[in-house]
Motif scaffolding. Structure first.
Motif, mmCIF file in Angstrom:
data_model
loop_
_atom_site.group_PDB
_atom_site.id
_atom_site.type_symbol
_atom_site.label_atom_id
_atom_site.label_comp_id
_atom_site.label_asym_id
_atom_site.label_seq_id
_atom_site.Cartn_x
_atom_site.Cartn_y
_atom_site.Cartn_z
ATOM 1 N N ASN A 47 15.646 55.439 10.082
ATOM 2 C CA ASN A 47 16.346 56.115 10.935
ATOM 3 C C ASN A 47 15.666 56.021 12.500
ATOM 4 N N GLU A 48 14.735 55.443 12.567
ATOM 5 C CA GLU A 48 14.176 55.520 13.980
ATOM 6 C C GLU A 48 14.736 54.294 14.690
ATOM 7 N N LYS A 49 15.657 53.504 14.076
ATOM 8 C CA LYS A 49 16.418 52.563 14.626
ATOM 9 C C LYS A 49 17.824 52.620 14.514
ATOM 10 N N CYS A 50 18.888 51.957 15.353
ATOM 11 C CA CYS A 50 20.202 51.826 14.927
ATOM 12 C C CYS A 50 20.369 50.806 13.933
ATOM 13 N N LEU A 51 21.193 51.218 12.949
ATOM 14 C CA LEU A 51 21.406 50.426 11.547
ATOM 15 C C LEU A 51 22.089 49.136 11.872
ATOM 16 N N ASP A 52 22.813 48.893 12.994
ATOM 17 C CA ASP A 52 23.739 47.660 13.350
ATOM 18 C C ASP A 52 22.909 46.981 14.446
ATOM 19 N N CYS A 53 22.392 47.434 15.329
ATOM 20 C CA CYS A 53 21.860 46.361 16.395
ATOM 21 C C CYS A 53 20.137 46.903 16.672
ATOM 22 N N GLY A 54 19.600 47.809 15.929
ATOM 23 C CA GLY A 54 18.164 47.933 15.976
ATOM 24 C C GLY A 54 17.970 48.792 17.447
ATOM 25 N N ALA A 55 18.642 49.324 18.169
ATOM 26 C CA ALA A 55 18.254 50.102 19.281
ATOM 27 C C ALA A 55 17.695 51.205 18.656
ATOM 28 N N VAL A 56 16.396 51.860 19.538
ATOM 29 C CA VAL A 56 15.635 52.938 19.117
ATOM 30 C C VAL A 56 16.158 54.254 19.303
ATOM 31 N N GLU A 57 15.775 55.091 18.672
ATOM 32 C CA GLU A 57 16.110 56.671 18.899
ATOM 33 C C GLU A 57 17.722 56.912 18.437
ATOM 34 N N PRO A 58 18.329 56.425 17.727
ATOM 35 C CA PRO A 58 19.780 56.526 17.600
ATOM 36 C C PRO A 58 20.299 57.870 17.303
ATOM 37 N N ASP A 59 21.363 58.346 18.021
ATOM 38 C CA ASP A 59 21.871 59.653 18.213
ATOM 39 C C ASP A 59 23.025 60.072 17.384
ATOM 40 N N TRP A 60 23.724 59.092 16.659
ATOM 41 C CA TRP A 60 24.856 58.936 16.241
ATOM 42 C C TRP A 60 24.997 59.113 14.723
ATOM 43 N N GLY A 61 25.519 59.908 13.896
ATOM 44 C CA GLY A 61 25.586 59.719 12.392
ATOM 45 C C GLY A 61 26.616 59.262 11.784
ATOM 46 N N ASP A 62 26.950 58.378 10.915
ATOM 47 C CA ASP A 62 28.207 57.975 10.024
ATOM 48 C C ASP A 62 27.936 58.701 8.875
ATOM 49 N N VAL A 63 28.861 59.796 8.797
ATOM 50 C CA VAL A 63 28.375 60.602 7.493
ATOM 51 C C VAL A 63 29.309 59.927 6.282
ATOM 52 N N GLN A 64 30.017 59.066 6.521
ATOM 53 C CA GLN A 64 30.585 58.331 5.423
ATOM 54 C C GLN A 64 29.470 57.455 4.528
ATOM 55 N N SER A 79 36.229 52.918 15.708
ATOM 56 C CA SER A 79 37.525 52.014 15.666
ATOM 57 C C SER A 79 37.710 51.785 14.260
ATOM 58 N N LEU A 80 36.962 51.814 13.331
ATOM 59 C CA LEU A 80 37.261 51.445 12.010
ATOM 60 C C LEU A 80 38.112 52.385 11.219
ATOM 61 N N GLY A 81 38.412 53.772 11.953
ATOM 62 C CA GLY A 81 39.257 54.625 11.236
ATOM 63 C C GLY A 81 38.556 55.440 10.353
ATOM 64 N N VAL A 82 38.920 56.761 10.175
ATOM 65 C CA VAL A 82 38.207 57.826 9.399
ATOM 66 C C VAL A 82 38.266 57.491 7.928
ATOM 67 N N ARG A 83 38.925 56.699 7.392
ATOM 68 C CA ARG A 83 38.970 56.268 6.091
ATOM 69 C C ARG A 83 37.812 55.365 5.622
ATOM 70 N N VAL A 84 37.241 54.794 6.701
ATOM 71 C CA VAL A 84 36.003 54.101 6.823
ATOM 72 C C VAL A 84 34.771 54.673 7.208
ATOM 73 N N SER A 85 34.850 55.262 8.576
ATOM 74 C CA SER A 85 33.669 55.714 9.225
ATOM 75 C C SER A 85 34.039 56.945 10.066
ATOM 76 N N VAL A 86 33.235 58.148 9.781
ATOM 77 C CA VAL A 86 33.374 59.367 10.473
ATOM 78 C C VAL A 86 32.268 59.503 11.053
ATOM 79 N N VAL A 87 32.215 59.629 12.749
ATOM 80 C CA VAL A 87 30.922 59.570 13.331
ATOM 81 C C VAL A 87 30.987 61.173 13.878
ATOM 82 N N ARG A 88 29.399 61.472 13.960
ATOM 83 C CA ARG A 88 28.874 62.915 14.316
ATOM 84 C C ARG A 88 27.724 62.664 15.158
ATOM 85 N N SER A 89 27.917 63.307 16.453
ATOM 86 C CA SER A 89 26.578 63.302 17.325
ATOM 87 C C SER A 89 25.562 64.342 16.838
ATOM 88 N N LEU A 90 24.404 63.890 16.612
ATOM 89 C CA LEU A 90 23.386 64.569 16.228
ATOM 90 C C LEU A 90 23.180 65.842 17.186
#
Length: 213
Positions: A47-64, A79-90
């Motif tokens: 969790n020290e890096k973004c899962l998709d691009c590797g940016a450090v200190e990511p601050d957004w969680g996909d609770v799905q 943009s994927l829609g809530v059936r696929v991804s629900v995003v929350r700011s830490l």
């Protein structure tokens, strides 16, 4: 005219929706993440890096998926829609117990390893999270969260101490934020969900028990 009987899939979706509603009605309301809970999310492997691009200190969680992402990739997930991804700011959004458990039971290293074992890790975000494998992972992660919430809700009080020696005075009640932050150590120690999913997922070409996209 005679009404149409619901299909087995429709009946199952309706049952799950009712169960989810009842479960959330018993859960504490959503609230901002206390510092202790935020620290535990950041300590989950990967969790020290973004899962998709590797940016450090990511601050957004996909609770799905129980994964962490940078703000740019979080936008792609929205943009994927809530059936696929629900995003929350830490730091800016309110969280439920279910959201927090999903993040502690998941983690970027676990999800990345799962994608790698199924050779889909290099897919574009728009494709990756709509695969049959990602759908299966989501369902299994959320099912494990539901089981843990049910166990917490149904946990019995510990037995009372005998009268002699007299029991110590009861500890002061914890504030809701303290309970929210401190009650999840068991989730961090839970064996890898990804390993169990790999065993459960049918091989390529086999018929899956879940509906993928």
């Amino acid at each position: 005219a005679r009404s149409r009987e619901p299909s087995p899939c429709e009946a199952e979706r309706s049952r799950r929706a009712r169960s989810e509603t009842m479960r959330h009605s018993r859960s504490p309301p959503a609230q901002a993440l206390p510092a202790g809970a935020l620290d535990k999310i950041r300590q989950v492997p990967g969790n020290e890096k973004c899962l998709d691009c590797g940016a450090v200190e990511p601050d957004w969680g996909d609770v799905q998926h129980g994964s962490l992402h940078c703000i740019q990739c979080a936008g792609s997930h929205r943009s994927l829609g809530v059936r696929v991804s629900v995003v929350r700011s830490l730091t800016m959004d309110n969280w439920t117990e279910a959201n927090l458990l999903a993040m502690l039971l998941g983690g970027n290293k676990q999800l990345r390893s799962f994608f790698e074992r199924h050779k889909i890790e290099n897919s574009d975000v728009e494709v990756l999270y709509r695969t049959r494998q990602a759908s299966f992972y989501r369902e299994q992660l959320q099912a494990q969260v539901a089981r843990m919430l049910d166990r917490r809700a149904n946990a019995k009080s510990p037995p009372t101490l005998p009268k002699e020696p007299a029991p110590p005075p009861a500890a002061p009640a914890r504030k809701p934020g303290e309970m929210f932050a401190n009650d999840f150590d068991v989730a961090v120690r839970t064996p890898s969900l990804g390993a169990s999913l790999t065993r459960a997922l049918p091989p390529a070409g086999a018929r899956a028990n879940v509906a993928g996209n």
